[in-house]
Design a protein around this motif. Structure first.
Motif, short mmCIF file in Angstrom:
data_model
loop_
_atom_site.label_atom_id
_atom_site.label_comp_id
_atom_site.label_asym_id
_atom_site.label_seq_id
_atom_site.Cartn_x
_atom_site.Cartn_y
_atom_site.Cartn_z
N ALA A 18 3.00 38.90 -35.65
CA ALA A 18 1.92 38.58 -36.58
C ALA A 18 0.79 37.87 -35.84
CB ALA A 18 2.45 37.67 -37.69
N ARG A 19 -0.43 38.24 -36.21
CA ARG A 19 -1.60 37.63 -35.59
C ARG A 19 -1.76 36.20 -36.10
NH1 ARG A 19 -7.92 39.33 -35.38
NH2 ARG A 19 -8.41 37.66 -33.95
N PRO A 20 -1.94 35.23 -35.19
CA PRO A 20 -2.09 33.84 -35.63
C PRO A 20 -3.43 33.63 -36.35
CG PRO A 20 -2.36 34.00 -33.26
CD PRO A 20 -1.95 35.35 -33.73
N SER A 21 -3.43 32.69 -37.28
CA SER A 21 -4.66 32.37 -37.99
C SER A 21 -5.61 31.62 -37.05
CB SER A 21 -4.35 31.51 -39.21
OG SER A 21 -3.90 30.24 -38.79
N ALA A 22 -6.84 31.44 -37.49
CA ALA A 22 -7.82 30.72 -36.67
C ALA A 22 -7.36 29.29 -36.40
CB ALA A 22 -9.18 30.73 -37.35
N GLY A 23 -6.75 28.65 -37.40
CA GLY A 23 -6.23 27.29 -37.21
C GLY A 23 -5.11 27.25 -36.20
N GLN A 24 -4.21 28.24 -36.24
CA GLN A 24 -3.11 28.30 -35.28
C GLN A 24 -3.64 28.56 -33.87
OE1 GLN A 24 -0.95 31.41 -37.25
NE2 GLN A 24 0.62 29.99 -38.01
N GLN A 25 -4.66 29.43 -33.74
CA GLN A 25 -5.26 29.68 -32.43
C GLN A 25 -5.87 28.40 -31.87
OE1 GLN A 25 -8.15 32.81 -32.70
NE2 GLN A 25 -6.64 34.35 -33.24
N PHE A 26 -6.56 27.64 -32.72
CA PHE A 26 -7.19 26.40 -32.31
C PHE A 26 -6.13 25.40 -31.85
CE2 PHE A 26 -9.13 22.25 -33.24
CZ PHE A 26 -10.26 22.35 -32.45
N ALA A 27 -5.07 25.25 -32.63
CA ALA A 27 -4.00 24.30 -32.28
C ALA A 27 -3.30 24.71 -30.98
CB ALA A 27 -2.99 24.20 -33.42
N THR A 28 -3.04 26.00 -30.82
CA THR A 28 -2.38 26.49 -29.61
C THR A 28 -3.26 26.25 -28.39
OG1 THR A 28 -1.20 28.16 -30.86
CG2 THR A 28 -1.36 28.50 -28.49
N MET B 234 -10.76 26.22 -26.17
CA MET B 234 -10.50 25.92 -27.57
C MET B 234 -11.00 27.05 -28.46
SD MET B 234 -10.63 21.80 -27.89
CE MET B 234 -11.83 21.76 -29.07
N GLY B 235 -10.14 27.45 -29.37
CA GLY B 235 -10.47 28.51 -30.31
C GLY B 235 -10.12 29.90 -29.82
N MET B 236 -9.86 30.08 -28.53
CA MET B 236 -9.48 31.40 -28.02
C MET B 236 -8.01 31.66 -28.34
SD MET B 236 -11.19 32.14 -24.31
CE MET B 236 -10.42 33.72 -24.08
N ASP B 237 -7.70 32.92 -28.51
CA ASP B 237 -6.32 33.33 -28.73
C ASP B 237 -5.64 33.44 -27.37
OD1 ASP B 237 -4.06 34.17 -29.99
OD2 ASP B 237 -4.85 36.10 -30.63
N SER B 238 -4.33 33.40 -27.36
CA SER B 238 -3.59 33.62 -26.12
C SER B 238 -2.36 34.46 -26.43
CB SER B 238 -3.19 32.30 -25.46
OG SER B 238 -2.34 31.57 -26.30
N VAL B 239 -1.96 35.25 -25.45
CA VAL B 239 -0.84 36.17 -25.58
C VAL B 239 0.18 35.83 -24.52
CG1 VAL B 239 -0.18 38.59 -25.42
CG2 VAL B 239 -2.37 37.98 -26.42
N THR B 240 1.44 35.79 -24.90
CA THR B 240 2.51 35.53 -23.93
C THR B 240 3.28 36.82 -23.69
OG1 THR B 240 2.70 33.24 -24.66
CG2 THR B 240 4.54 34.14 -23.41
N ILE B 241 3.32 37.25 -22.43
CA ILE B 241 4.12 38.41 -22.03
C ILE B 241 4.98 37.98 -20.85
CG2 ILE B 241 2.44 40.10 -22.85
CD1 ILE B 241 1.52 40.48 -19.97
N THR B 242 5.95 38.81 -20.52
CA THR B 242 6.84 38.47 -19.41
C THR B 242 6.77 39.53 -18.32
OG1 THR B 242 8.72 39.58 -20.45
CG2 THR B 242 8.47 37.22 -20.87
N THR B 243 7.16 39.11 -17.13
CA THR B 243 7.26 40.06 -16.03
C THR B 243 8.69 40.60 -16.00
OG1 THR B 243 7.91 38.37 -14.43
CG2 THR B 243 5.54 38.78 -14.69
N ARG B 244 8.93 41.58 -15.18
CA ARG B 244 10.28 42.14 -15.06
C ARG B 244 11.25 41.13 -14.43
NH1 ARG B 244 10.38 47.67 -16.18
NH2 ARG B 244 8.32 48.62 -16.18
#
Length: 174
Positions: A95-105, A135-145
């Motif tokens: 699920a895409r995080p809300s603007a508030g969640q993006q800001f907090a993250t 601040m305010g940017m979204d971030s994505v967590t992925i993993t390497t092999r």
């Protein structure tokens, strides 16, 4: 191929205001008061730098390119073969995080080279070379092999993950 670059609107607005202001002061004061005009222009240049330092750092540390079998985030490069396609698919389906969640993250994601501010104890490594997610940017967590978790700041989560997934499944750049 996928590219994510920061907007240059704020930088252009600030530069335009600076140039117009300095030119206006120069028309009123030159040539009689050339020294004071240069001094005030230099002081305003310091103020200009304060206003455009964040967009400049975003350009160096948060730009994303997917091309030639390589994912480039800021100053770092990863071969697409090193990335785990399952983690990209999971991030895309999450699920895409809300603007508030993006800001907090973004406020809590710090990887500065200072004692106590270094990501550790299982936290994903911030990619790109910056010290924090802007601040305010979204971030994505992925993993390497190899199992290393990578935190990638992005402006357009869906477009980035879709292009990355397409590049990984096709075996060549998107």
């Amino acid at each position: 191929m996928y590219r994510e670059r920061p907007s240059k609107v704020w930088t252009l607005i600030c530069l335009t205001i600076y140039v117009v202001g300095v030119a206006w002061m120069g028309v009123d004061s030159a040539p009689d008061d050339l020294g004071p005009w240069l001094a005030v222009s230099a002081l305003f240049l310091l103020l200009l730098f304060a206003f455009i330092s964040v967009p400049i750092s975003k350009f160096f540390y948060n730009r994303i390119d997917i091309a030639g079998g390589t994912l480039r985030v800021g100053r770092e490069r990863f071969a697409l073969t090193e990335l785990d396609p399952a983690s990209v698919t999971a991030a895309l389906q999450a699920a895409r995080p809300s603007a508030g969640q993006q800001f907090a993250t973004s406020m809590n994601t710090t990887d500065a080279p200072l004692p106590g501010l270094r990501a550790g104890q299982g936290a994903p490594r911030l990619v790109g070379g910056g010290w924090a997610v802007p601040m305010g940017m979204d971030s994505v967590t992925i993993t390497t092999r190899r199992g290393e978790s990578l935190n990638i700041p992005t402006r357009d989560r869906e477009a980035f993950l879709t292009a990355l997934e397409r590049a990984l499944t096709a075996g060549h750049p998107a």
